[in-house]
Design an enzyme around this catalytic site. Sequence first.
Site, PDB file in Angstrom:
ATOM      1  N   CYS A  42      59.820   4.156  12.341  1.00 23.03           N
ATOM      2  CA  CYS A  42      60.247   5.100  11.317  1.00 23.03           C
ATOM      3  C   CYS A  42      59.000   5.810  10.795  1.00 23.03           C
ATOM      4  CB  CYS A  42      60.946   4.307  10.215  1.00 23.03           C
ATOM      5  SG  CYS A  42      61.475   5.282   8.830  1.00 23.03           S
ATOM      6  N   CYS A  60      68.974 -13.389  -0.225  1.00 19.65           N
ATOM      7  CA  CYS A  60      67.950 -12.809  -1.092  1.00 19.65           C
ATOM      8  C   CYS A  60      68.535 -11.707  -1.955  1.00 19.65           C
ATOM      9  CB  CYS A  60      66.791 -12.303  -0.233  1.00 19.65           C
ATOM     10  SG  CYS A  60      65.387 -11.765  -1.195  1.00 19.65           S
ATOM     11  N   CYS A  93      57.734  14.155  -1.381  1.00 18.47           N
ATOM     12  CA  CYS A  93      58.810  15.049  -0.932  1.00 18.47           C
ATOM     13  C   CYS A  93      59.029  16.086  -2.014  1.00 18.47           C
ATOM     14  CB  CYS A  93      60.097  14.239  -0.699  1.00 18.47           C
ATOM     15  SG  CYS A  93      61.464  15.223  -0.038  1.00 18.47           S
ATOM     16  N   CYS A 123      65.997  13.789  -4.684  1.00 21.88           N
ATOM     17  CA  CYS A 123      67.225  13.003  -4.616  1.00 21.88           C
ATOM     18  C   CYS A 123      67.111  11.861  -5.628  1.00 21.88           C
ATOM     19  CB  CYS A 123      67.442  12.475  -3.205  1.00 21.88           C
ATOM     20  SG  CYS A 123      67.545  13.817  -1.999  1.00 21.88           S
ATOM     21  N   CYS A 133      66.261   8.161  -4.616  1.00 25.71           N
ATOM     22  CA  CYS A 133      65.165   7.971  -3.655  1.00 25.71           C
ATOM     23  C   CYS A 133      63.824   7.870  -4.367  1.00 25.71           C
ATOM     24  CB  CYS A 133      65.146   9.148  -2.667  1.00 25.71           C
ATOM     25  SG  CYS A 133      63.718   9.110  -1.567  1.00 25.71           S
ATOM     26  N   GLU A 180      54.123   5.933   4.459  1.00 24.70           N
ATOM     27  CA  GLU A 180      54.575   4.696   5.072  1.00 24.70           C
ATOM     28  C   GLU A 180      55.063   4.935   6.483  1.00 24.70           C
ATOM     29  OE1 GLU A 180      57.606   3.128   2.597  1.00 24.70           O
ATOM     30  OE2 GLU A 180      56.177   2.408   1.094  1.00 24.70           O
TER      31      GLU A 180
HETATM   32  N1  SAH Z   1      64.148  13.389   3.700  1.00 28.55           N
HETATM   33  C1  SAH Z   1      64.966  13.009   4.791  1.00 28.55           C
HETATM   34  C2  SAH Z   1      64.430  11.831   5.580  1.00 28.55           C
HETATM   35  C3  SAH Z   1      63.805  10.695   4.821  1.00 28.55           C
HETATM   36  S1  SAH Z   1      64.867   9.666   3.877  1.00 28.55           S
HETATM   37  C4  SAH Z   1      66.372  12.740   4.311  1.00 28.55           C
HETATM   38  O1  SAH Z   1      66.591  12.680   3.110  1.00 28.55           O
HETATM   39  O2  SAH Z   1      67.250  12.605   5.174  1.00 28.55           O
HETATM   40  C5  SAH Z   1      65.741   8.677   5.090  1.00 28.55           C
HETATM   41  C6  SAH Z   1      67.070   8.155   4.579  1.00 28.55           C
HETATM   42  O3  SAH Z   1      66.888   7.140   3.577  1.00 28.55           O
HETATM   43  C7  SAH Z   1      67.927   9.228   3.936  1.00 28.55           C
HETATM   44  O4  SAH Z   1      69.260   9.116   4.355  1.00 28.55           O
HETATM   45  C8  SAH Z   1      67.799   8.877   2.476  1.00 28.55           C
HETATM   46  O5  SAH Z   1      68.850   9.423   1.744  1.00 28.55           O
HETATM   47  C9  SAH Z   1      67.779   7.374   2.513  1.00 28.55           C
HETATM   48  N2  SAH Z   1      67.260   6.747   1.302  1.00 28.55           N
HETATM   49  C10 SAH Z   1      66.361   7.232   0.417  1.00 28.55           C
HETATM   50  N3  SAH Z   1      66.136   6.343  -0.574  1.00 28.55           N
HETATM   51  C11 SAH Z   1      66.910   5.272  -0.316  1.00 28.55           C
HETATM   52  C12 SAH Z   1      67.106   4.017  -0.983  1.00 28.55           C
HETATM   53  N4  SAH Z   1      66.452   3.713  -2.098  1.00 28.55           N
HETATM   54  N5  SAH Z   1      67.966   3.140  -0.424  1.00 28.55           N
HETATM   55  C13 SAH Z   1      68.611   3.430   0.734  1.00 28.55           C
HETATM   56  N6  SAH Z   1      68.463   4.599   1.408  1.00 28.55           N
HETATM   57  C14 SAH Z   1      67.628   5.506   0.877  1.00 28.55           C
HETATM   58 FE1  SF4 Z   2      63.184  13.675  -0.031  1.00 28.24          FE
HETATM   59 FE2  SF4 Z   2      65.709  13.242  -0.751  1.00 28.24          FE
HETATM   60 FE3  SF4 Z   2      64.852  12.474   1.688  1.00 28.24          FE
HETATM   61 FE4  SF4 Z   2      64.005  11.209  -0.547  1.00 28.24          FE
HETATM   62  S1  SF4 Z   2      66.093  11.276   0.274  1.00 28.24           S
HETATM   63  S2  SF4 Z   2      62.748  11.842   1.182  1.00 28.24           S
HETATM   64  S3  SF4 Z   2      63.866  12.923  -2.023  1.00 28.24           S
HETATM   65  S4  SF4 Z   2      65.006  14.591   0.871  1.00 28.24           S
END
Ligand code: SAH
Ligand code: SF4
Length: 412
Positions: A141, A387, A148, A152, A155, A128
């Site tokens: 972005c 929303c 990945c 996490c 995520c 994306e």
């Molecule tokens: N992998 C990197 C960058 C991509 S994620 C990282 O983890 O920093 C970018 C940001 O979105 C990160 O802070 C991540 O924790 C956050 N993020 C991931 N899933 C999310 C969600 N469902 N809602 C809000 N923020 C989210």
């Molecule tokens: Fe990967 Fe965690 Fe970043 Fe999601 S939030 S993209 S799992 S490092």
Amino acid sequence: MTDAFTATGTAAAPAFVEKQPLGRYAAPERPSLVGMSRATLADALARLGVPERQRRMRVQQIWHWLYVRGARDFAAMTTLSKELRAALALSYTLARPEVAAEQISVDGTRKWLIRLPGDEGGAPHEVECVYIPEDDRGTLCISSQVGCTLNCTFCHTGTQRLVRNLTADEIAAQVVLARDRLGDWGAMGESPPLKGGGERRRLVSNIVMMGMGEPLYNFEAVRDGLAVVADGEGLSISKRRITLSTSGVVPHIARAGAEIGSMLAVSLHAVTDELRDRLVPLNRKYPLRELIDACRNYPGVSNARRITFEYVMLKGVNDSLADAHALVRLLKGIPAKINLIPFNPWPGTTYECSDWAQIEKFSEIVFAAGYASPVRAPRGRDILAACGQLKSATEKLSARERLALRAMAMTD
Ligand code: SAH
Ligand code: SF4
């Protein structure tokens, strides 16, 4: 997410698990020049028999067509000889990554699903890329990996099994593609639009590496791709306007400062190791203390170049007022900004976004500690009240998704 622990994290901590990225993928037969670095372009010209003494100049000319003019056709590259244009067209293309789907929101936010080559004979891969327009900037972005390797628990990307690193070209090409789709190039045939004092503002003015993937686990490609994006004679987005977000790959943070030189964002999300181990399992490898030390020592960090700490607001998990106080204590002495990100739910997650009233209270504590507007309350409140549902169709981004994206992109 691994099967060994649940999103609420009550299971005993399993051994830390990372997925393995795929080592290879099927590159197209005729590669595209789009996204290439100066060095790769020079190699390409050498293979076509361009004498060494001419290469620098030819690279410079092609660079201008690719990254200032956005040329989509070799025939448009009128500063090159006909012969060279023909030779280039035989071996290379100017193809952009394929857009599999585009969503446009009422406020101008755009999301592209980008299709990239997959394994030989296998299905293509998708990442994306999102454009977020605001009054004073337009933020793109971009992604660094398909999926990945990290897991996490909040995520969605972390739940994908398949992982492949994007190439440097694919990373830079996302910016080219966005400029195409937004009509964000100077008019063809004009004198260069970015020369002199009267700089025309581009729609894409800022980059955040906050799409799919952990950029510091694809270090070289991210470094080289961002060098193309930051090149002042091409796409020309200065490193001060590029922010790389990491979940905390401590050993690569100093290296990122030295070799990439972008702004840094760190996905903190918790103020104790106990909780962060569950939310960001990489914390078991690189605990908070080490992460905070790495931030303190990030090359070039100062009040003018602060580190952004991202904190996703998870209801009943990390959003107590005690957490807010602990957060400001933890970051004391580090030139920091704090972005509170409303959790963006996805199908199957057991987390919920904190209530708006709680986000506001949390934000007030952070604000009182001297951090500017950690979340955009009025706008967010409007959107959340209006929303708060995940999109049902794929036509438009949900309000909550937009809010989360905007909060993430708020890095200046
Ligand atoms: N992998 C990197 C960058 C991509 S994620 C990282 O983890 O920093 C970018 C940001 O979105 C990160 O802070 C991540 O924790 C956050 N993020 C991931 N899933 C999310 C969600 N469902 N809602 C809000 N923020 C989210
Ligand atoms: Fe990967 Fe965690 Fe970043 Fe999601 S939030 S993209 S799992 S490092």
